[in-house]
Design an enzyme around this catalytic site. Structure first.
Site, PDB file in Angstrom:
ATOM      1  N   TYR A   1       0.941 -34.649 -30.171  1.00 36.88           N
ATOM      2  CA  TYR A   1       0.464 -35.025 -31.516  1.00 36.88           C
ATOM      3  C   TYR A   1       0.479 -33.901 -32.542  1.00 36.88           C
ATOM      4  O   TYR A   1       0.144 -34.134 -33.691  1.00 36.88           O
ATOM      5  CB  TYR A   1      -0.931 -35.646 -31.438  1.00 36.88           C
ATOM      6  CG  TYR A   1      -1.943 -34.878 -30.599  1.00 36.88           C
ATOM      7  CD1 TYR A   1      -2.534 -33.717 -31.086  1.00 36.88           C
ATOM      8  CD2 TYR A   1      -2.307 -35.315 -29.333  1.00 36.88           C
ATOM      9  CE1 TYR A   1      -3.453 -33.017 -30.329  1.00 36.88           C
ATOM     10  CE2 TYR A   1      -3.238 -34.628 -28.560  1.00 36.88           C
ATOM     11  CZ  TYR A   1      -3.805 -33.474 -29.073  1.00 36.88           C
ATOM     12  OH  TYR A   1      -4.714 -32.777 -28.315  1.00 36.88           O
ATOM     13  N   LYS A   2       0.822 -32.677 -32.140  1.00 32.67           N
ATOM     14  CA  LYS A   2       0.813 -31.590 -33.131  1.00 32.67           C
ATOM     15  C   LYS A   2       2.203 -31.467 -33.767  1.00 32.67           C
ATOM     16  O   LYS A   2       2.607 -32.314 -34.556  1.00 32.67           O
ATOM     17  CB  LYS A   2       0.356 -30.284 -32.476  1.00 32.67           C
ATOM     18  CG  LYS A   2      -1.067 -30.328 -31.933  1.00 32.67           C
ATOM     19  CD  LYS A   2      -1.448 -28.988 -31.341  1.00 32.67           C
ATOM     20  CE  LYS A   2      -2.713 -29.037 -30.523  1.00 32.67           C
ATOM     21  NZ  LYS A   2      -3.934 -29.201 -31.304  1.00 32.67           N
TER      22      LYS A   2
ATOM     23  N   ARG B   1      -7.696 -22.304 -41.070  1.00 32.13           N
ATOM     24  CA  ARG B   1      -6.463 -22.339 -40.290  1.00 32.13           C
ATOM     25  C   ARG B   1      -5.435 -23.191 -41.010  1.00 32.13           C
ATOM     26  O   ARG B   1      -5.716 -24.313 -41.434  1.00 32.13           O
ATOM     27  CB  ARG B   1      -6.795 -22.988 -38.947  1.00 32.13           C
ATOM     28  CG  ARG B   1      -6.223 -22.325 -37.755  1.00 32.13           C
ATOM     29  CD  ARG B   1      -6.706 -22.974 -36.473  1.00 32.13           C
ATOM     30  NE  ARG B   1      -6.702 -24.431 -36.457  1.00 32.13           N
ATOM     31  CZ  ARG B   1      -6.441 -25.184 -35.396  1.00 32.13           C
ATOM     32  NH1 ARG B   1      -6.146 -24.599 -34.257  1.00 32.13           N
ATOM     33  NH2 ARG B   1      -6.493 -26.495 -35.436  1.00 32.13           N
TER      34      ARG B   1
ATOM     35  N   PHE C   1      -7.845 -22.305 -25.422  1.00 33.43           N
ATOM     36  CA  PHE C   1      -8.519 -23.498 -25.943  1.00 33.43           C
ATOM     37  C   PHE C   1      -9.586 -23.931 -24.925  1.00 33.43           C
ATOM     38  O   PHE C   1      -9.364 -23.834 -23.714  1.00 33.43           O
ATOM     39  CB  PHE C   1      -7.478 -24.604 -26.155  1.00 33.43           C
ATOM     40  CG  PHE C   1      -8.024 -25.793 -26.887  1.00 33.43           C
ATOM     41  CD1 PHE C   1      -8.156 -25.782 -28.263  1.00 33.43           C
ATOM     42  CD2 PHE C   1      -8.422 -26.928 -26.194  1.00 33.43           C
ATOM     43  CE1 PHE C   1      -8.675 -26.875 -28.944  1.00 33.43           C
ATOM     44  CE2 PHE C   1      -8.942 -28.024 -26.862  1.00 33.43           C
ATOM     45  CZ  PHE C   1      -9.063 -27.999 -28.248  1.00 33.43           C
TER      46      PHE C   1
ATOM     47  N   ASP D   1       0.417 -23.405 -21.581  1.00 29.93           N
ATOM     48  CA  ASP D   1      -0.007 -24.510 -22.450  1.00 29.93           C
ATOM     49  C   ASP D   1       0.765 -24.367 -23.762  1.00 29.93           C
ATOM     50  O   ASP D   1       0.543 -23.410 -24.529  1.00 29.93           O
ATOM     51  CB  ASP D   1      -1.524 -24.439 -22.685  1.00 29.93           C
ATOM     52  CG  ASP D   1      -2.020 -25.587 -23.567  1.00 29.93           C
ATOM     53  OD1 ASP D   1      -1.217 -26.112 -24.367  1.00 29.93           O
ATOM     54  OD2 ASP D   1      -3.205 -25.945 -23.455  1.00 29.93           O
TER      55      ASP D   1
HETATM   56  C1  PLP Z   1      -4.011 -25.297 -26.642  1.00 36.12           C
HETATM   57  C2  PLP Z   1      -4.619 -26.659 -26.512  1.00 36.12           C
HETATM   58  N1  PLP Z   1      -4.735 -27.228 -25.301  1.00 36.12           N
HETATM   59  C3  PLP Z   1      -5.257 -28.467 -25.157  1.00 36.12           C
HETATM   60  C4  PLP Z   1      -5.683 -29.179 -26.260  1.00 36.12           C
HETATM   61  C5  PLP Z   1      -6.322 -30.540 -26.184  1.00 36.12           C
HETATM   62  O1  PLP Z   1      -6.082 -31.276 -25.084  1.00 36.12           O
HETATM   63  P1  PLP Z   1      -6.151 -32.876 -25.156  1.00 36.12           P
HETATM   64  O2  PLP Z   1      -4.829 -33.322 -25.697  1.00 36.12           O
HETATM   65  O3  PLP Z   1      -6.413 -33.283 -23.769  1.00 36.12           O
HETATM   66  O4  PLP Z   1      -7.249 -33.252 -26.110  1.00 36.12           O
HETATM   67  C6  PLP Z   1      -5.577 -28.629 -27.524  1.00 36.12           C
HETATM   68  C7  PLP Z   1      -6.042 -29.412 -28.702  1.00 36.12           C
HETATM   69  O5  PLP Z   1      -6.073 -29.027 -29.809  1.00 36.12           O
HETATM   70  C8  PLP Z   1      -5.027 -27.348 -27.654  1.00 36.12           C
HETATM   71  O6  PLP Z   1      -4.937 -26.775 -28.856  1.00 36.12           O
END
Ligand code: PLP
Length: 438
Positions: free
Chosen positions: A248-249, A397, A151, A223
């Site tokens: 939030y996911k 997606r 990401f 991550d």
């Molecule tokens: C793999 C991944 N890392 C990080 C993030 C985003 O980070 P943040 O919560 O700081 O916006 C996302 C957001 O979709 C993500 O998919």
């Protein structure tokens, strides 16, 4: 099929006759969907979410649906805890302990024993803090490996950490990382990867990559944004070193929900992170002028957490009560596999290419399809109450949260997509205007 209740989600499609109530589902697939849903051990868990009627929600990999426990928890936090108890809530309502208490609740979903996870801040902040600490834990090593398909925030922050510490950041695809780790053993400080590719849904082998990092004397940083709540991640069992993820996911903690950081027990005593905020101090209320880190995971705390959001996240996590992560995984695979089966049958000849691996061992809880008209197709689907998203330039997606998505949802999504693509309904001008967020 009933039309969705939300007028803003299902705008009238000018290409459909007024009596249109959605395309007819093919009988064989409809029977399979019904049988799979009838045998679903998580069927009752869907009732723990407040889903708008008629909407098929396949975007829980971006923003999870609203858990039914959240509104009352937020109402209580605002009116009673904040409004009445005021500052006393730090002690009386457990505000001070909330980051670690919520961290432990997340830990149960990612294979982390208590005392290794804190919740708070954003993924980007937690990533910066833990990645830099991981690199500091391997002084003298010049390389930081990360994925060119990671990401964007992960790549940007890896570059920033590289600049700050004078490390070379090398982008190596996850499939080649073990080989590079072996070739560069002694030189790599950290390998920073994600178990699930956020675009394609491909699942990488966390245990194998973590072991390869350790054989090279490096640390493994993960991550978990697209894995936490979707897959039975086993951080302790695979001996991961550090991890972060968002709330939030698949955890459904709400828009901008606090993220989390995992610091394995064995790294806590030496955890040398850059964001040495006062909540990580050994004695925060001694108000000392210099930083003495707490000895346990509380040293990964930074500053005052966004408590209303943290309380919402903590309540959201109760949707997982009594739910076995293995069952979540089995249903997630059933949903993604059924989606692929429906797409093979119904989308043939309409210009779609399958992107996500067929092998269940290599598939997360999302499916991506490639199509040159990805954006208008997703916009037209959304207008019919089937919500997925797209990633530029050409990926549609679809994320499957096993707690609330059904096989009937899957079939409806693919049937609507077929109807749109075969009629060219997505070619209407209204589906070409892109808003800021896609
Ligand atoms: C793999 C991944 N890392 C990080 C993030 C985003 O980070 P943040 O919560 O700081 O916006 C996302 C957001 O979709 C993500 O998919």
């Amino acid at each position: 099929m009933k039309p969705p209740a939300l007028p803003d989600l299902r705008l009238p499609d000018p290409h459909l006759p007024d009596h249109h109530r959605g395309p007819r589902m093919p009988d064989g697939l409809a029977a399979r969907a019904a049988a799979l849903d009838a045998a679903d051990p998580l069927a009752a868990v869907r009732g723990r979410f407040l889903l708008p009627e008629g909407v098929v929600y396949l975007d829980g990999n971006s923003l999870g649906a609203l858990p039914a426990a959240v509104p009352a928890a937020v109402e209580d936090a605002v009116h009673r805890q904040w409004g009445t108890d005021l500052i006393r809530s730090w002690n009386a309502n457990g505000w001070w302990e909330a980051p670690v208490r919520t961290g432990d609740a997340i830990g149960r979903l990612i294979g982390a024993a208590p005392g290794q996870v804190v919740a708070g801040d954003s993924t980007s902040v937690q990533l910066f803090n833990t990645l830099l600490a991981a690199a500091r834990a391997r002084p003298g090593r010049r390389l930081l490996l990360t994925d060119p398909d990671h990401f964007p925030t992960d790549q940007y922050i890896a570059d920033s950490v590289g600049r700050l510490l004078g490390l070379d950041v090398r982008r190596v695809p996850a499939r080649d990382a073990a080989e590079v780790l072996a070739a560069e053993a002694g030189n790599v400080a950290v390998a920073a990867y994600a178990p699930v590719d956020y675009r394609t849904g491909e699942l990488h082998d966390m245990a194998a990559l973590t072991a390869a990092a350790h054989r090279a004397g490096a640390l493994a940083h993960w991550d978990l944004c697209h894995a936490a709540g979707a897959l039975p991640v086993e951080l302790d069992a695979v001996e991961a070193d550090f991890a972060v993820g968002c709330g939030y996911k698949y955890l459904s903690g709400g828009p901008g929900a606090p993220a989390f950081a995992y610091v394995a027990h064995r790294h806590q005593a030496a955890f040398d992170h850059p964001l040495t905020g006062w909540h990580g101090h050994a004695e925060p209320f001694a108000m000392a002028g210099t930083y003495t880190p707490a000895k346990d995971v509380t040293r990964a705390r930074i500053g005052t957490p966004a408590l209303l959001s943290l309380i919402a996240l903590e309540a959201a996590l109760t949707a997982f009560d009594g739910v076995d992560p293995k069952t979540v995984r089995e249903k997630g695979l059933s949903l993604t596999g059924f989606f692929q089966e429906c797409a093979d049958t119904l989308l043939d000849g309409l210009g779609f290419t399958s992107v996500t691996p067929r092998d269940p061992a290599r598939r997360g809880s999302q499916v991506a399809l490639r199509h040159p008209e990805a954006y208008p197709l997703v916009a037209a689907l959304t207008a019919r109450g089937v919500i997925g998203d797209m990633r530029a330039p050409d990926l549609l997606r679809f994320g499957f949260n096993a707690l609330y998505v059904t096989h009937a949802d899957v079939l409806r999504a693919v049937t609507e997509l077929r109807d749109i693509a075969s009629r060219g309904a997505h070619l209407a001008a209204e589906f070409r205007r892109r808003p800021t967020v896609t």
